[in-house]
Design a protein around this motif. Structure first.
Motif, PDB file in Angstrom:
ATOM      1  N   THR A  19      62.341  24.778  30.075  1.00  0.00           N
ATOM      2  CA  THR A  19      62.289  25.155  30.581  1.00  0.00           C
ATOM      3  C   THR A  19      62.216  25.290  32.382  1.00  0.00           C
ATOM      4  OG1 THR A  19      60.279  26.142  29.336  1.00  0.00           O
ATOM      5  CG2 THR A  19      60.859  27.664  30.904  1.00  0.00           C
ATOM      6  N   GLN A  24      62.089  19.624  39.015  1.00  0.00           N
ATOM      7  CA  GLN A  24      62.818  18.455  38.492  1.00  0.00           C
ATOM      8  C   GLN A  24      64.109  18.768  39.431  1.00  0.00           C
ATOM      9  OE1 GLN A  24      62.279  19.764  34.259  1.00  0.00           O
ATOM     10  NE2 GLN A  24      60.344  18.784  34.220  1.00  0.00           N
ATOM     11  N   GLY A  60      53.142  14.463  33.226  1.00  0.00           N
ATOM     12  CA  GLY A  60      54.453  15.396  32.760  1.00  0.00           C
ATOM     13  C   GLY A  60      54.673  16.301  33.240  1.00  0.00           C
ATOM     14  N   GLY A  62      57.758  15.549  33.660  1.00  0.00           N
ATOM     15  CA  GLY A  62      58.640  14.958  33.335  1.00  0.00           C
ATOM     16  C   GLY A  62      59.879  13.915  33.640  1.00  0.00           C
ATOM     17  N   LYS A  63      58.995  12.886  34.511  1.00  0.00           N
ATOM     18  CA  LYS A  63      59.682  11.824  34.623  1.00  0.00           C
ATOM     19  C   LYS A  63      60.416  11.002  32.920  1.00  0.00           C
ATOM     20  CE  LYS A  63      55.845  10.407  36.143  1.00  0.00           C
ATOM     21  NZ  LYS A  63      55.031  11.453  36.092  1.00  0.00           N
ATOM     22  N   SER A  64      59.378  11.211  32.413  1.00  0.00           N
ATOM     23  CA  SER A  64      59.865   9.850  31.263  1.00  0.00           C
ATOM     24  C   SER A  64      61.091  10.100  30.787  1.00  0.00           C
ATOM     25  CB  SER A  64      58.805   9.633  30.860  1.00  0.00           C
ATOM     26  OG  SER A  64      57.508   8.853  30.872  1.00  0.00           O
ATOM     27  N   ILE A  65      61.024  12.018  30.306  1.00  0.00           N
ATOM     28  CA  ILE A  65      62.160  12.531  30.091  1.00  0.00           C
ATOM     29  C   ILE A  65      63.142  12.907  30.645  1.00  0.00           C
ATOM     30  CG2 ILE A  65      60.688  14.401  28.397  1.00  0.00           C
ATOM     31  CD1 ILE A  65      61.236  16.191  30.388  1.00  0.00           C
ATOM     32  N   GLU A 137      57.018   3.593  33.413  1.00  0.00           N
ATOM     33  CA  GLU A 137      55.768   3.591  33.580  1.00  0.00           C
ATOM     34  C   GLU A 137      55.185   2.388  34.411  1.00  0.00           C
ATOM     35  OE1 GLU A 137      53.405   5.056  30.580  1.00  0.00           O
ATOM     36  OE2 GLU A 137      54.826   6.474  29.840  1.00  0.00           O
ATOM     37  N   ASN A 168      52.698   6.752  38.107  1.00  0.00           N
ATOM     38  CA  ASN A 168      52.086   8.014  38.303  1.00  0.00           C
ATOM     39  C   ASN A 168      51.869   7.381  40.189  1.00  0.00           C
ATOM     40  OD1 ASN A 168      50.508   7.300  35.451  1.00  0.00           O
ATOM     41  ND2 ASN A 168      51.596   9.083  36.459  1.00  0.00           N
ATOM     42  N   TRP A 206      53.589  19.587  32.224  1.00  0.00           N
ATOM     43  CA  TRP A 206      53.985  20.388  31.140  1.00  0.00           C
ATOM     44  C   TRP A 206      53.493  19.459  30.138  1.00  0.00           C
ATOM     45  CZ3 TRP A 206      57.314  24.387  31.165  1.00  0.00           C
ATOM     46  CH2 TRP A 206      57.906  24.797  32.416  1.00  0.00           C
ATOM     47  N   ARG A 207      53.055  18.658  30.257  1.00  0.00           N
ATOM     48  CA  ARG A 207      52.203  17.718  28.570  1.00  0.00           C
ATOM     49  C   ARG A 207      51.149  18.756  28.113  1.00  0.00           C
ATOM     50  NH1 ARG A 207      51.658  13.104  30.649  1.00  0.00           N
ATOM     51  NH2 ARG A 207      53.225  12.301  30.105  1.00  0.00           N
ATOM     52  N   ARG A 210      52.023  21.731  27.304  1.00  0.00           N
ATOM     53  CA  ARG A 210      52.423  22.320  25.376  1.00  0.00           C
ATOM     54  C   ARG A 210      50.939  21.855  24.280  1.00  0.00           C
ATOM     55  NH1 ARG A 210      57.974  20.482  24.135  1.00  0.00           N
ATOM     56  NH2 ARG A 210      59.493  21.436  26.080  1.00  0.00           N
TER      57      ARG A 210
HETATM   58  N1  LIG Z   1      61.423  21.219  32.302  1.00  0.00           N
HETATM   59  C1  LIG Z   1      60.737  20.822  30.503  1.00  0.00           C
HETATM   60  N2  LIG Z   1      60.452  22.405  29.983  1.00  0.00           N
HETATM   61  C2  LIG Z   1      59.455  21.504  29.195  1.00  0.00           C
HETATM   62  N3  LIG Z   1      58.712  21.175  28.295  1.00  0.00           N
HETATM   63  C3  LIG Z   1      59.222  20.085  29.799  1.00  0.00           C
HETATM   64  C4  LIG Z   1      59.851  20.009  30.803  1.00  0.00           C
HETATM   65  N4  LIG Z   1      59.488  19.063  32.063  1.00  0.00           N
HETATM   66  C5  LIG Z   1      58.778  18.591  31.045  1.00  0.00           C
HETATM   67  N5  LIG Z   1      58.555  18.790  29.442  1.00  0.00           N
HETATM   68  C6  LIG Z   1      57.562  17.910  28.736  1.00  0.00           C
HETATM   69  O1  LIG Z   1      56.572  17.985  29.105  1.00  0.00           O
HETATM   70  C7  LIG Z   1      56.033  16.667  28.235  1.00  0.00           C
HETATM   71  C8  LIG Z   1      56.188  15.695  29.277  1.00  0.00           C
HETATM   72  O2  LIG Z   1      56.772  15.023  29.931  1.00  0.00           O
HETATM   73  P1  LIG Z   1      56.667  13.358  30.738  1.00  0.00           P
HETATM   74  O3  LIG Z   1      56.393  12.301  29.307  1.00  0.00           O
HETATM   75  O4  LIG Z   1      58.149  13.244  30.848  1.00  0.00           O
HETATM   76  O5  LIG Z   1      56.103  13.307  31.973  1.00  0.00           O
HETATM   77  P2  LIG Z   1      55.984  12.052  32.981  1.00  0.00           P
HETATM   78  O6  LIG Z   1      55.601  12.553  34.180  1.00  0.00           O
HETATM   79  O7  LIG Z   1      57.036  11.148  32.535  1.00  0.00           O
HETATM   80  O8  LIG Z   1      54.146  12.028  32.359  1.00  0.00           O
HETATM   81  P3  LIG Z   1      53.434  10.340  32.496  1.00  0.00           P
HETATM   82  O9  LIG Z   1      53.090  10.373  34.269  1.00  0.00           O
HETATM   83  O10 LIG Z   1      52.562  10.880  31.852  1.00  0.00           O
HETATM   84  O11 LIG Z   1      54.121   9.510  31.839  1.00  0.00           O
HETATM   85  C9  LIG Z   1      57.038  15.847  27.389  1.00  0.00           C
HETATM   86  O12 LIG Z   1      56.618  16.476  25.824  1.00  0.00           O
HETATM   87  C10 LIG Z   1      57.853  17.150  27.982  1.00  0.00           C
HETATM   88  O13 LIG Z   1      59.072  16.943  26.574  1.00  0.00           O
END
Ligand SMILES: Nc1ncnc2c1ncn2[C@@H]1O[C@H](COP(=O)(O)OP(=O)(O)OP(=O)(O)O)[C@@H](O)[C@H]1O
Ligand SMILES: [Mg+2]
Length: 374
Positions: A19, A24, A60, A62-65, A137, A168, A206-207, A210
């Motif tokens: 979304t 981002q 949560g 979205g860094k990793s994705i 991470e 983080n 986002w996590r 979900r």
């Molecule tokens: N724009 C978005 N729309 C919907 N879902 C999203 C979006 N961005 C991230 N997510 C979802 O949120 C969840 C967490 O994302 P991600 O693992 O990338 O977070 P992170 O920033 O790496 O967190 P951490 O610091 O805990 O590692 C994932 O399941 C991802 O699919």
């Protein structure tokens, strides 16, 4: 022409997998810049020096994705992606091989055998394998890591290795209050010099969204109208959703000199069965290490326990205590509600506290508070 990463992100927005999140956008812009720079050629066709990227922010966001999307689409054939812990475990192993190896053994692994200092040959080997290193991470809590990182990264940067990092913490917050921190500070300076630092700290976790939209405790009594299949699907679906494009791989945790293996992990997500964690001779240190390392544990196959299972029940209590303290979220697939798991037997009284914790850990307010960072 849009970059590969920008296009891949736009495709996911279009298909509804992601979304739109304005926070981002600056990360996408930075990844686009990095992708472009990686495609450039230097003088006389050699490799130019490319500034890497350090993406940091709360869980949560979205860094990793985003990093994984970038990694999958980066037009650089020599690339690797690793969880930072796994990378450091390999570095320590290579250092050990250099230190203990005779001439022949060193030559076989490193292609050279000269010198006392292992950092240079280790960096040379890593640089020969990949030009782009993506680290998920990054966290520094271990003094052994802290003391070698500066020199290791110097040696990698000298060889024009490009890094893309998620964490983080902001660079200057790394290894905060660590022993001998002044010796670590050059690493921070080097990272800030050689990487663009971008904060990804949107309002939405986002996590958490979900997980909140789903449930975290799956048992036969809690899914109205759902049979075993439907229950399994909910658990499975949440695992797939949270994992996204992240690759699944085993994680090795060094605990008191032992190697504890969690076979299924993806970034900060871990998945294991009750039998793997509670029917093996694991102890509090192992559970603390697991809880410290992962932000979410998927635990499959939690059975109804009888007085004969008192060992497993005790381990389960210790596991839940460790998760609770570390604010690690638990998603469980169980044969019954927490209250019905271990009603009688040695330690059943103490188990009541675990039941209460399990219920609290399923509540919206606990899930919100469980902001697990290193
Ligand atoms: N724009 C978005 N729309 C919907 N879902 C999203 C979006 N961005 C991230 N997510 C979802 O949120 C969840 C967490 O994302 P991600 O693992 O990338 O977070 P992170 O920033 O790496 O967190 P951490 O610091 O805990 O590692 C994932 O399941 C991802 O699919
Ligand atoms: Mg992450």
């Amino acid at each position: 022409m849009p970059s590969h990463i920008a296009r891949a992100y736009a495709d996911r927005l279009k298909s509804g997998l992601l979304t739109a999140d304005p926070a981002q956008q600056s990360a996408i812009a930075a990844l686009t810049r990095l992708e472009k720079d990686l495609g450039k050629r230097g003088f006389f066709g050699g490799l130019p020096e490319v500034r890497g990227l350090y993406l940091w922010g709360p869980p949560g966001r979205g860094k990793s994705i985003l990093m994984d999307l970038f990694f999958a689409n980066a037009p650089e054939p020599r690339k690797t992606r690793a969880h930072f812990h796994a990378f450091m475990a390999r570095v320590h192993d290579l250092i050990r091989q250099w230190r203990t190896g005779d001439q022949k053994a060193r030559q076989a692994v490193f292609g050279t055998h000269r010198g006392d200092d292992p950092i240079d040959p280790v960096a040379a080997l890593i640089a020969s394998e990949a030009r782009l290193l993506c680290f998920d991470e990054l966290q520094v809590t271990d003094i052994a890591d802290a003391m070698i990182l500066g020199r290791l990264f110097d040696a990698l940067f000298e060889r024009k290795v490009v890094v893309c990092i998620t964490s983080n913490r902001a660079p200057d917050q790394l290894y905060k209050d660590g022993i001998n921190r002044p010796l670590f500070v050059p690493f921070i300076e080097r990272v800030r010099e050689r990487c663009q630092v971008v904060a990804l700290s949107g309002a939405r976790d986002w996590r958490l969204d979900r997980i909140r939209a789903s449930r975290v405790w799956y048992d036969p009594g809690r899914q109205p109208g759902g049979g075993a299949g439907a229950r399994g699907e909910g658990f499975e679906q949440l695992w797939i959703d949270l994992k996204g494009d992240m690759p699944e791989c085993p994680a090795h945790l060094a605990v008191l000199g032992r190697d504890v293996v969690i076979p299924r992990t993806a970034g900060g997500l871990a998945r294991a069965t009750f039998a793997e964690l509670c029917e093996q001779p694991l102890g509090p240190q192992d559970y603390l290490a697991i809880a410290g390392r992962f932000h979410t544990l998927f635990l499959d196959g939690v059975p109804l326990l009888t007085p004969d299972n008192r060992q497993a029940a005790r381990r389960f209590v210790t596991l839940i205590d460790a998760l609770y303290e570390a604010k690690t979220r638990l998603v469980a697939m169980a044969a019954g509600a927490p209250e019905g798991l271990y009603p009688t037997g040695d330690g059943a009284f103490e188990f009541e506290r675990t039941v209460s914790r399990l219920n609290e850990m399923s509540s919206q307010s606990w899930l919100e508070r469980a902001e697990h960072t290193d």
